[in-house]
Design a protein around this motif. Structure first.
Motif, PDB file in Angstrom:
ATOM      1  N   GLN A 291       0.836  -1.204   0.000  1.00 30.69           N
ATOM      2  CA  GLN A 291       0.000   0.000   0.000  1.00 30.69           C
ATOM      3  C   GLN A 291       0.870   1.254   0.000  1.00 30.69           C
ATOM      4  OE1 GLN A 291      -2.398  -0.056   3.495  1.00 30.69           O
ATOM      5  NE2 GLN A 291      -3.787   1.576   2.822  1.00 30.69           N
ATOM      6  N   ALA A 292       1.885   1.277   0.864  1.00 32.55           N
ATOM      7  CA  ALA A 292       2.775   2.432   0.954  1.00 32.55           C
ATOM      8  C   ALA A 292       3.529   2.658  -0.348  1.00 32.55           C
ATOM      9  CB  ALA A 292       3.757   2.239   2.108  1.00 32.55           C
ATOM     10  N   GLU A 293       4.019   1.580  -0.944  1.00 32.69           N
ATOM     11  CA  GLU A 293       4.777   1.692  -2.190  1.00 32.69           C
ATOM     12  C   GLU A 293       3.907   2.227  -3.323  1.00 32.69           C
ATOM     13  OE1 GLU A 293       8.296   1.352  -4.524  1.00 32.69           O
ATOM     14  OE2 GLU A 293       7.933   1.380  -2.362  1.00 32.69           O
ATOM     15  N   GLU A 294       2.663   1.805  -3.389  1.00 40.43           N
ATOM     16  CA  GLU A 294       1.745   2.307  -4.431  1.00 40.43           C
ATOM     17  C   GLU A 294       1.570   3.816  -4.320  1.00 40.43           C
ATOM     18  OE1 GLU A 294      -1.759   4.084  -5.896  1.00 40.43           O
ATOM     19  OE2 GLU A 294      -1.633   3.553  -3.764  1.00 40.43           O
ATOM     20  N   ILE A 295       1.422   4.308  -3.112  1.00 40.17           N
ATOM     21  CA  ILE A 295       1.242   5.747  -2.898  1.00 40.17           C
ATOM     22  C   ILE A 295       2.448   6.518  -3.421  1.00 40.17           C
ATOM     23  CG2 ILE A 295       1.073   7.528  -1.104  1.00 40.17           C
ATOM     24  CD1 ILE A 295      -0.453   5.356   0.577  1.00 40.17           C
ATOM     25  N   LEU A 296       3.642   6.029  -3.107  1.00 43.39           N
ATOM     26  CA  LEU A 296       4.865   6.721  -3.517  1.00 43.39           C
ATOM     27  C   LEU A 296       5.123   6.576  -5.012  1.00 43.39           C
ATOM     28  CD1 LEU A 296       7.118   5.681  -0.512  1.00 43.39           C
ATOM     29  CD2 LEU A 296       6.097   7.931  -0.890  1.00 43.39           C
ATOM     30  N   GLN A 297       4.941   5.383  -5.542  1.00 50.79           N
ATOM     31  CA  GLN A 297       5.212   5.155  -6.960  1.00 50.79           C
ATOM     32  C   GLN A 297       4.303   5.988  -7.854  1.00 50.79           C
ATOM     33  OE1 GLN A 297       7.583   3.654  -8.497  1.00 50.79           O
ATOM     34  NE2 GLN A 297       8.519   2.341  -6.952  1.00 50.79           N
ATOM     35  N   ASN A 298       3.086   6.252  -7.398  1.00 52.63           N
ATOM     36  CA  ASN A 298       2.137   7.039  -8.174  1.00 52.63           C
ATOM     37  C   ASN A 298       2.142   8.515  -7.808  1.00 52.63           C
ATOM     38  OD1 ASN A 298       0.568   5.088  -9.981  1.00 52.63           O
ATOM     39  ND2 ASN A 298       0.525   4.039  -8.004  1.00 52.63           N
ATOM     40  N   ASP A 299       3.185   8.928  -7.065  1.00 46.18           N
ATOM     41  CA  ASP A 299       3.406  10.340  -6.744  1.00 46.18           C
ATOM     42  C   ASP A 299       2.207  10.969  -6.038  1.00 46.18           C
ATOM     43  OD1 ASP A 299       5.107  12.540  -6.692  1.00 46.18           O
ATOM     44  OD2 ASP A 299       4.278  13.382  -8.551  1.00 46.18           O
ATOM     45  N   ARG A 300       1.610  10.205  -5.132  1.00 45.39           N
ATOM     46  CA  ARG A 300       0.453  10.701  -4.386  1.00 45.39           C
ATOM     47  C   ARG A 300       0.881  11.389  -3.097  1.00 45.39           C
ATOM     48  NH1 ARG A 300      -3.915   6.159  -3.805  1.00 45.39           N
ATOM     49  NH2 ARG A 300      -5.289   7.995  -3.744  1.00 45.39           N
ATOM     50  N   ALA A 301       2.092  11.124  -2.634  1.00 45.72           N
ATOM     51  CA  ALA A 301       2.663  11.755  -1.447  1.00 45.72           C
ATOM     52  C   ALA A 301       4.159  11.497  -1.470  1.00 45.72           C
ATOM     53  CB  ALA A 301       2.035  11.195  -0.171  1.00 45.72           C
ATOM     54  N   ASP A 302       4.888  12.159  -0.574  1.00 50.60           N
ATOM     55  CA  ASP A 302       6.345  12.052  -0.543  1.00 50.60           C
ATOM     56  C   ASP A 302       6.856  11.197   0.605  1.00 50.60           C
ATOM     57  OD1 ASP A 302       7.318  14.271  -2.635  1.00 50.60           O
ATOM     58  OD2 ASP A 302       5.546  15.003  -1.587  1.00 50.60           O
ATOM     59  N   LEU A 303       6.135  11.176   1.718  1.00 47.67           N
ATOM     60  CA  LEU A 303       6.493  10.355   2.872  1.00 47.67           C
ATOM     61  C   LEU A 303       5.260   9.597   3.334  1.00 47.67           C
ATOM     62  CD1 LEU A 303       8.683  12.820   5.024  1.00 47.67           C
ATOM     63  CD2 LEU A 303       9.483  11.010   3.476  1.00 47.67           C
ATOM     64  N   ILE A 304       5.491   8.467   3.980  1.00 45.72           N
ATOM     65  CA  ILE A 304       4.411   7.632   4.496  1.00 45.72           C
ATOM     66  C   ILE A 304       4.455   7.679   6.024  1.00 45.72           C
ATOM     67  CG2 ILE A 304       3.428   5.321   4.602  1.00 45.72           C
ATOM     68  CD1 ILE A 304       3.304   6.573   1.804  1.00 45.72           C
ATOM     69  N   PHE A 305       3.392   8.189   6.617  1.00 47.16           N
ATOM     70  CA  PHE A 305       3.282   8.282   8.075  1.00 47.16           C
ATOM     71  C   PHE A 305       2.506   7.066   8.582  1.00 47.16           C
ATOM     72  CE2 PHE A 305       4.644  12.397   7.046  1.00 47.16           C
ATOM     73  CZ  PHE A 305       4.922  13.139   8.177  1.00 47.16           C
ATOM     74  N   ILE A 306       3.178   6.260   9.404  1.00 45.76           N
ATOM     75  CA  ILE A 306       2.575   5.047   9.951  1.00 45.76           C
ATOM     76  C   ILE A 306       2.286   5.289  11.433  1.00 45.76           C
ATOM     77  CG2 ILE A 306       2.867   2.578  10.380  1.00 45.76           C
ATOM     78  CD1 ILE A 306       2.737   3.238   7.426  1.00 45.76           C
ATOM     79  N   ALA A 307       1.056   5.007  11.849  1.00 47.10           N
ATOM     80  CA  ALA A 307       0.673   5.250  13.235  1.00 47.10           C
ATOM     81  C   ALA A 307       0.391   3.932  13.953  1.00 47.10           C
ATOM     82  CB  ALA A 307      -0.533   6.193  13.277  1.00 47.10           C
TER      83      ALA A 307
END
Length: 340
Positions: A291-307
């Motif tokens: 899920q995180a990789e998809e967000i980054l690969q598709n330029d939807r965000a620059d960092l992934i915040f995990i809570a």
């Protein structure tokens, strides 16, 4: 396999070893109601650094005693807090992560015994006390408190400051027309409602020259509240003020029903990133490396915040790497048990 999640990220002279950020999460664990770091905080945060998180951002840390969410919150309103915070940054950085801190004021969502304050005298709901509407003098004093907190954060060795302007706390209360009914220069127009955050950032930047984040709630989930479109404008203002990244969450300024699903806030991070041409962080039910990789690969965000997933799994970066078919270097002490 090369992945974006495990690629370095550079900003303002700081290089994160990967794109994984431990999101701020309140722990309510100060033992003496004094806001001072305990052994538990050290164990909690250091374990995620050992687990290979790139950037760890401390929980909402109160810039005044009146700004705590609870009496057990971490504080940074006094020089007495610096030693404990320094101990934390040293342990985090010795174990390979960058150290960030979220500077916060709860406003009307402070569950304290004493008087609480807000832009307007409106309680969050029937379970919260009614706050006192802030005077202009109290607004100026609070801006100064954020500045002094930033100075202490610098002394304690933090790499990143995040200003908490989300989740219905004080700055968010100024931003939203649902909670800001003022008729002076801090209320009314969007520019006036933004004035308090602008003054906080301008004050912080007089002494802080490292990466600066702002967390926002980019949707109020109310017909008369702010939307993602409004936050594209706010994002542009933040970029112009020198903010390096906007941490995009949503909700909690007023009671609301939110349709929650995996990655439900990512679309807001994507909208602000491209609409305001500013770096963003995505957060909210992101639980897998895929899920995180998809967000980054598709330029939807620059960092992934995990809570919450990092509460369940302090070694989530290793879990994510396994999902993505890649490997990351373990702490040398763990090398014998780190193989797939």
């Amino acid at each position: 396999m090369e992945t974006k999640l495990f690629s370095p990220y550079e900003m303002k002279g700081l290089t994160l070893k990967n794109r994984i950020v431990m999101a701020p999460m309140c722990m309510y664990s100060c033992e003496k109601e004094d806001g001072i770091v305990t052994d538990w905080h050290v164990a909690h945060y250091t374990s995620r650094a050992i687990g290979q998180v790139g950037l760890i951002i401390l929980e909402a840390t109160a810039v005044t005693p009146q700004g705590r969410i609870s009496h057990q919150d971490l504080g940074i309103w006094s020089d007495e807090h610096v030693a404990g915070l320094t101990r934390l940054t040293e342990q985090i950085k010795q174990n390979g992560a960058a150290a960030g801190i979220q500077l916060a004021h709860a406003g009307r969502k402070a569950a304290l015994r004493d008087e609480i304050i807000a832009p307007s005298a409106l309680a969050f709901d029937e379970n919260y006390k009614e706050p006192k509407a802030m005077t202009v003098e109290e607004i100026k004093e609070t801006v100064e408190a954020f500045k002094l907190a930033a100075e202490r954060a610098k002394s304690a060795g933090f790499d990143v400051i995040e200003i908490h302007a989300a989740h219905g706390y004080l700055i968010n209360q100024f931003l939203s027309p649902l909670t800001n009914k003022r008729e002076d220069e801090y209320g009314g127009s969007p520019e006036n409602r933004f004035r308090f955050l602008r003054e906080v950032l301008e004050a912080v930047k007089t002494i802080w020259d490292k990466p600066l984040f702002v967390r926002v709630s980019a949707c109020d989930y109310h017909d008369e509240g702010l939307t993602g479109e409004d936050y594209v404008t706010i994002g542009s203002w933040l970029k112009d003020l020198g903010v390096h990244l906007i941490d995009v969450s949503s909700g909690a300024v007023v009671p609301a029903r939110i349709n929650v699903y995996p990655g439900y806030q990512v679309k807001l991070a994507e909208k602000i990133k491209h609409g305001a041409d500013v770096a963003t962080g995505a957060v909210g039910l992101i639980t897998t490396g895929i899920q995180a990789e998809e967000i980054l690969q598709n330029d939807r965000a620059d960092l992934i915040f995990i809570a919450r997933e990092l509460l369940r799994d302090p070694y989530w970066p290793r879990t994510a790497a396994k999902e993505l078919g890649t490997s990351i270097e373990p702490p040398k002490q763990y090398s014998r048990g780190w193989l797939f």
